[in-house]
Design a protein around this motif. Structure first.
Motif, mmCIF file in Angstrom:
data_model
loop_
_atom_site.group_PDB
_atom_site.id
_atom_site.type_symbol
_atom_site.label_atom_id
_atom_site.label_comp_id
_atom_site.label_asym_id
_atom_site.label_seq_id
_atom_site.Cartn_x
_atom_site.Cartn_y
_atom_site.Cartn_z
ATOM 1 N N PHE A 81 0.834 -1.207 0.000
ATOM 2 C CA PHE A 81 0.000 0.000 0.000
ATOM 3 C C PHE A 81 0.865 1.252 0.000
ATOM 4 C CE2 PHE A 81 -3.133 -3.018 1.196
ATOM 5 C CZ PHE A 81 -4.375 -2.456 0.982
ATOM 6 N N ASP A 82 0.374 2.299 -0.647
ATOM 7 C CA ASP A 82 1.006 3.614 -0.572
ATOM 8 C C ASP A 82 0.242 4.417 0.477
ATOM 9 O OD1 ASP A 82 2.176 6.091 -0.904
ATOM 10 O OD2 ASP A 82 2.151 6.025 -3.094
ATOM 11 N N ILE A 83 0.534 4.145 1.735
ATOM 12 C CA ILE A 83 -0.200 4.772 2.828
ATOM 13 C C ILE A 83 -0.060 6.294 2.820
ATOM 14 C CG2 ILE A 83 -0.434 4.949 5.339
ATOM 15 C CD1 ILE A 83 -1.629 2.409 4.263
ATOM 16 N N PRO A 84 1.120 6.857 2.567
ATOM 17 C CA PRO A 84 1.204 8.331 2.513
ATOM 18 C C PRO A 84 0.292 8.942 1.456
ATOM 19 C CG PRO A 84 3.388 7.398 2.771
ATOM 20 C CD PRO A 84 2.467 6.242 2.490
ATOM 21 N N LEU A 85 0.252 8.343 0.255
ATOM 22 C CA LEU A 85 -0.611 8.884 -0.793
ATOM 23 C C LEU A 85 -2.085 8.666 -0.464
ATOM 24 C CD1 LEU A 85 -0.995 10.251 -3.488
ATOM 25 C CD2 LEU A 85 -0.689 8.030 -4.613
ATOM 26 N N ILE A 86 -2.417 7.504 0.068
ATOM 27 C CA ILE A 86 -3.797 7.240 0.474
ATOM 28 C C ILE A 86 -4.248 8.275 1.500
ATOM 29 C CG2 ILE A 86 -5.274 5.640 1.768
ATOM 30 C CD1 ILE A 86 -3.703 3.349 0.438
ATOM 31 N N THR A 87 -3.377 8.590 2.440
ATOM 32 C CA THR A 87 -3.719 9.584 3.467
ATOM 33 C C THR A 87 -3.960 10.944 2.841
ATOM 34 O OG1 THR A 87 -2.284 8.379 5.017
ATOM 35 C CG2 THR A 87 -3.005 10.584 5.664
ATOM 36 N N ARG A 88 -3.055 11.350 1.954
ATOM 37 C CA ARG A 88 -3.197 12.660 1.318
ATOM 38 C C ARG A 88 -4.465 12.731 0.479
ATOM 39 N NH1 ARG A 88 -1.673 14.753 -3.558
ATOM 40 N NH2 ARG A 88 -0.332 12.992 -4.135
ATOM 41 N N MET A 144 -3.213 6.520 9.839
ATOM 42 C CA MET A 144 -3.843 5.783 8.740
ATOM 43 C C MET A 144 -3.292 4.356 8.675
ATOM 44 S SD MET A 144 -5.984 5.775 6.144
ATOM 45 C CE MET A 144 -6.278 7.466 5.565
ATOM 46 N N ARG A 145 -2.006 4.211 8.861
ATOM 47 C CA ARG A 145 -1.420 2.876 8.849
ATOM 48 C C ARG A 145 -1.978 2.032 9.987
ATOM 49 N NH1 ARG A 145 2.148 -0.406 11.294
ATOM 50 N NH2 ARG A 145 3.344 -1.847 9.951
ATOM 51 N N ARG A 146 -2.036 2.601 11.193
ATOM 52 C CA ARG A 146 -2.564 1.854 12.335
ATOM 53 C C ARG A 146 -3.987 1.379 12.066
ATOM 54 N NH1 ARG A 146 0.078 5.963 15.189
ATOM 55 N NH2 ARG A 146 -1.853 7.137 15.496
ATOM 56 N N MET A 147 -4.810 2.266 11.513
ATOM 57 C CA MET A 147 -6.184 1.902 11.226
ATOM 58 C C MET A 147 -6.256 0.798 10.172
ATOM 59 S SD MET A 147 -9.309 4.164 9.643
ATOM 60 C CE MET A 147 -8.586 4.044 7.993
ATOM 61 N N THR A 148 -5.483 0.941 9.107
ATOM 62 C CA THR A 148 -5.499 -0.047 8.031
ATOM 63 C C THR A 148 -5.094 -1.421 8.533
ATOM 64 O OG1 THR A 148 -4.986 1.682 6.405
ATOM 65 C CG2 THR A 148 -4.600 -0.604 5.742
ATOM 66 N N VAL A 149 -3.995 -1.484 9.275
ATOM 67 C CA VAL A 149 -3.509 -2.760 9.808
ATOM 68 C C VAL A 149 -4.526 -3.359 10.773
ATOM 69 C CG1 VAL A 149 -1.739 -3.822 11.269
ATOM 70 C CG2 VAL A 149 -1.077 -2.198 9.476
#
Length: 201
Positions: free
Chosen positions: A66-73, A95-100
């Motif tokens: 996943f591209d978590i930084p881009l997903i967040t933005r 966002m990473r914590r939530m996704t995991v």
């Protein structure tokens, strides 16, 4: 797998023009295969791994695919430019914590589940769409698609689509906009942490 998978992914597989037939070695497909393998592994680990064990196991897979930084933005939308750098970093971590946490919670048991990947990889501008089907002997097949974009020389997931609803990215953007409007970045960080905690119950 728990019924709450519906809280993890929501999306529509929109029609696109002339999907291109991809080779087995397509790097976008390979990334989705890595994710699928990781999800099946934590499902099979189930209660023996426990929630924290599943989170520890799927976390590195999320980081890889996943591209978590881009997903967040993209989830924050235009308000992203108003966020201080330190809060941007904190938002990405949340966002990473939530996704995991959501994956560890919702892919929690296995009863013969399989995941197949459609060999036809679709191109949408600079992105690729990889379609999969999650199947189990006693459950209806669930179509899940992943939209990937190149980042740092690798294809990474930026959106997830589930059945015939809207995209996960669109859902989050609508949800986050109201939270950000009321309390800014710090309120959104707290909101993400609440969602992660709810997933972990």
């Amino acid at each position: 797998m728990t019924f709450a998978i519906r809280s993890v992914v929501a999306g529509v597989l929109c029609s696109v023009a002339a999907p291109a037939l991809a080779q087995t070695a397509d790097p976008a497909r390979a990334q989705v295969q890595t994710l699928d393998d990781g999800l099946l592994a934590i499902m099979k680990g189930g209660s023996s791994l426990g929630l924290q064990g599943r989170a520890s196991k799927i976390g590195p897979v999320v980081d890889q695919t996943f591209d978590i930084p881009l997903i967040t933005r993209l989830s924050v939308g235009p308000d992203w430019v108003k966020v201080a750098p330190a809060d941007q970093t904190a938002l990405v971590s949340a966002m990473r914590r939530m996704t995991v946490s959501q994956y560890a919670t919702n892919f929690s048991s296995w009863s013969g589940h399989t995941i197949t990947i459609d060999p036809r990889i679709e191109t949408r501008g600079a992105d690729k769409l990889v379609r999969t089907t999650l199947s189990a002997p006693k459950d209806d097949a669930v179509p899940i698609a992943y939209r990937l974009r190149q980042s740092g020389g690798k294809w990474r997931v930026i959106d997830v689509y589930y059945r015939n609803a809207i995209s996960q990215l669109a859902t989050r953007r609508a949800d986050f906009a109201s939270v950000f409007a009321k309390g800014g970045a710090k309120a959104l960080i707290a909101h993400l942490d609440v969602l992660a905690t709810k997933s972990g119950r």
